[in-house]
Design an enzyme around this catalytic site. Sequence first.
Site, PDB file in Angstrom:
ATOM      1  N   GLY A   1      25.749 -14.228   2.181  1.00 24.29           N
ATOM      2  CA  GLY A   1      26.433 -13.294   3.057  1.00 24.29           C
ATOM      3  C   GLY A   1      27.478 -14.041   3.838  1.00 24.29           C
ATOM      4  O   GLY A   1      27.417 -15.266   3.977  1.00 24.29           O
TER       5      GLY A   1
ATOM      6  N   ASP B   1      29.492  -2.461  -1.716  1.00 23.50           N
ATOM      7  CA  ASP B   1      30.538  -3.480  -1.824  1.00 23.50           C
ATOM      8  C   ASP B   1      31.557  -3.171  -2.915  1.00 23.50           C
ATOM      9  O   ASP B   1      32.739  -3.499  -2.771  1.00 23.50           O
ATOM     10  CB  ASP B   1      29.940  -4.878  -1.991  1.00 23.50           C
ATOM     11  CG  ASP B   1      28.915  -5.000  -3.107  1.00 23.50           C
ATOM     12  OD1 ASP B   1      28.779  -4.073  -3.938  1.00 23.50           O
ATOM     13  OD2 ASP B   1      28.225  -6.043  -3.159  1.00 23.50           O
TER      14      ASP B   1
ATOM     15  N   ASN C   1      28.653  -0.316 -15.253  1.00 22.27           N
ATOM     16  CA  ASN C   1      28.109  -1.503 -14.609  1.00 22.27           C
ATOM     17  C   ASN C   1      27.676  -2.483 -15.700  1.00 22.27           C
ATOM     18  O   ASN C   1      26.819  -2.161 -16.523  1.00 22.27           O
ATOM     19  CB  ASN C   1      26.916  -1.098 -13.749  1.00 22.27           C
ATOM     20  CG  ASN C   1      26.552  -2.131 -12.717  1.00 22.27           C
ATOM     21  OD1 ASN C   1      26.898  -3.295 -12.855  1.00 22.27           O
ATOM     22  ND2 ASN C   1      25.831  -1.708 -11.692  1.00 22.27           N
TER      23      ASN C   1
END
Length: 484
Positions: A18, A237, A297
């Site tokens: 992160g 995201d 994906n």
Amino acid sequence: MSAGPSTVAAVDLGASSGRVMAARVGADLLEMREAHRFENRPVRVGGTLYWDVLALYQGIVDGLRGAGQVDSVGIDSWAVDYGLLDADGALLGNPVHYRDGRTDGVAEQVWRTVSAEALYAVTGLQHAPFNTLYQLIAARGSAALASARQAMLIPDLMGYWLTGVAGTELTNASTTQLLDASSRTWAADLAGRLGVDVGLFPPLRQPGSRIGDLLPAVLAATGLRGPVPVTAVASHDTASAVVAVPAAKGERFAYISTGTWSLAGLELDRPVRTEAGRAANFTNEAGIDGTVRYLRNITGLWLLQECVREWGVDLPALLAAAADLPALRSVIDAADPGFLAPDHMPDRLREACRTTGQPVPDTPPQITRCILDSLALAHRRAIEDAQRLADHPVDVVHMVGGGVHNTLLCQLTADACGLPVVAGPAEAAALGNVLVQARALGVVGDRGEMRALLAATQPLVRYEPAGDRGAWDTAAARVGFEAG
């Protein structure tokens, strides 16, 4: 816009790390620096793989302290995973990681009650074994779910701890397989048939809305002066990354958000929920301003990341050696779910080549070249399928995300697609996060203005297609792909 420059903090949580980015945004200004980066290390306990969300929260607090005074905070992260809270708002254990095996076989159970076709007709979401729907059903009968009074997706959970205000941001909600793709409301009837209570999720909120202000304890821990609003950004995201696609006004484009995953597709005005789209495993996820992210994906640079972790080699040298090898010697289907789990990736890649009767790559450079050729092939397949299924032709492919640093992959994608590739920005998710906050503050305007600011301020590289398109057709046939 009339407002002057603003400073915002973008919290961007990825599967392996992160970071908190501090950005300055104005009419002709978009500058961003890393205030703090921290590890995201999943933990396996008692046979279950968990996220260490308390460590992530502490990383956010440390990052806000390093960012300095800001006008807003926004949070984005990966999708589908959630935390359960009790009646007092306390977390009932760490969230389970989407790569955990608890959802194995759950989809097949669901389909006995609601068919895959019926699920897609409502939600428009591609099949993935770790979707939130399947996770909640896998958790049925557990003490945690029985005690839960709320479920919060990861960015919403972090926002709740920062502000004390609960909600469910739309773009991430659209990945749960519990949202109606047309109405953009919870598919309560469908969920009810499956015994899932969508009332566990707090009310939906839109990107750009104000969540609340940092709590006094958070202000004290970070040294910030209040009030500091937390803004709901496109909290998935990939949704934030698509905001940061620097497409020109009127440009017909496809995008690939490339990193651990490759998300390849189109930005549309409405969902495409045809049976052909379902069979091709395309998803309709929410974007900002009512847009739809129509995409596939694909297991992305995860394949290479796992190999490099096992080999312990220098990545730039490995990529240079791979670039010198013959193209398309061996390819695999990068979207094969057999590559989802961690560990022993080189062995699984070799076995896939052996099973399909291709030369078996032995050395790290050979395996790396196999991975990158295969990813480019998967990119081509997704972009061609998306254009056909949505009847939406494109002239250029925008690649954003960390994968744009892999120049060999960018060039191979251009070669495979037969289209120019514009690569950049690399920090797409964080920049999209920043821009939605800036718009909420009145600093920038619509998507066109956002993208023009990106094109004017961010480094972009254009790759023109080269090589023999027929060689890609032949390679596609070896792994069962139809020629484009």
